[in-house]
Enzyme design. Sequence first.
Site, PDB file in Angstrom:
ATOM      1  CE  LYS A  55      -3.812  -2.362   2.312  1.00  0.00           C
ATOM      2  NZ  LYS A  55      -4.519  -2.648   3.561  1.00  0.00           N
ATOM      3  CD  GLN A  99      -3.158  -4.341   6.495  1.00  0.00           C
ATOM      4  OE1 GLN A  99      -3.102  -3.336   5.807  1.00  0.00           O
ATOM      5  NE2 GLN A  99      -3.799  -5.445   6.101  1.00  0.00           N
ATOM      6  CG  ASP A 122      -9.507   0.267   4.879  1.00  0.00           C
ATOM      7  OD1 ASP A 122      -9.158   0.231   3.682  1.00  0.00           O
ATOM      8  OD2 ASP A 122      -8.840  -0.237   5.797  1.00  0.00           O
TER       9      ASP A 122
END
Length: 292
Positions: A55, A99, A122
């Site tokens: 990422k 994460q 997200d």
Amino acid sequence: MAEAELMDGNLVAQQVRKGLKDEIAAAVAAGGRRPCLAVIRVGEDPASAVYVRNKRRAAEAIGMESRETHLPAEVSESALLEEVRRLNQDPSVDGVLVQLPLPRHLSPDRVLEVLDPEKDVDGLTVTNLGRLCAGEPYLVPCTPRGILTLLDHYQVPLAGRRAVVVGRSRLVGLPVALLLLQRNASVSIVHSRTPDPAAYAREAEVLVVAAGRRHLVGPDWVRPGATVIDVGIHRTEDGLAGDVDYERVRTVAGRITPVPGGVGPMTVAMLLANTWTAYRRRQGPTDGAIPR
Ligand code: NAP
């Protein structure tokens, strides 16, 4: 034997990244700061380390800044939440993600309660899922947004079509079903308690499979000519596999995503797109429109 058209997530994701790179370069050339994605990683899970590295590299490759906070596995919940609050308040940070999975003593739900929805790239906070339910999507979960982008790229008709989503998770199944509904598809969601999910799937003109069961979907689940989106990712001795038995289903489907190279690359591209969306919204007054 007829073969399905391959829906190439690598190709479409590359186009998305290129478009974002150009837009960021233009913003920076006009004197703006760079967008910034901050990632919190807890513990030493090797898969998480790889995902975070990917990422960050993807963000930097398009001209974004990326930051990582790495906390020890035994970090307390209050210390983790404090770091989330610190990033919420940092004006130079546009997107924050934690994460997953977290070590067992830490609750992802508590993190999402504290995370600023304006930086929730997200798209998993209650606020952003609520906006999606209300038909006013803002930061949408990355994999569902990637699936819609892929469907649009291949000009798959959705309005008035029958769509079936296998799976109802907060991360994938539920939000993708809502997005398809907002595009005027008639959507059914099937799950582990559905008797004979294959019977529903066979009706689908668009079939999205996010069940987390390797090769659950064979040709007997697929209506001839249907568009089949495979979200599943499974590591096997022979490499990555999906929830769809690709080799057999591609002789029935009209279009299909491979694993790897289908939905996976779209997910990372949409994380970048969400960070860009959050950045633009945070840049101050616009015409009132929510940036996409
Ligand atoms: P999840 O939270 O485990 O949800 C799976 C869903 O599938 C649940 O709703 C479950 O039903 C349903 N299900 C399980 N077995 C089923 C069956 N036999 N028939 C019908 N429905 C069934 O998983 P997820 O987070 O949504 O992820 C799904 C898959 O996508 C996983 O393989 C994951 O690794 C992958 N994934 C890929 C990406 C990507 O970027 N490509 C991103 C996220 C996830 P219940 O609700 O009744 O339990």
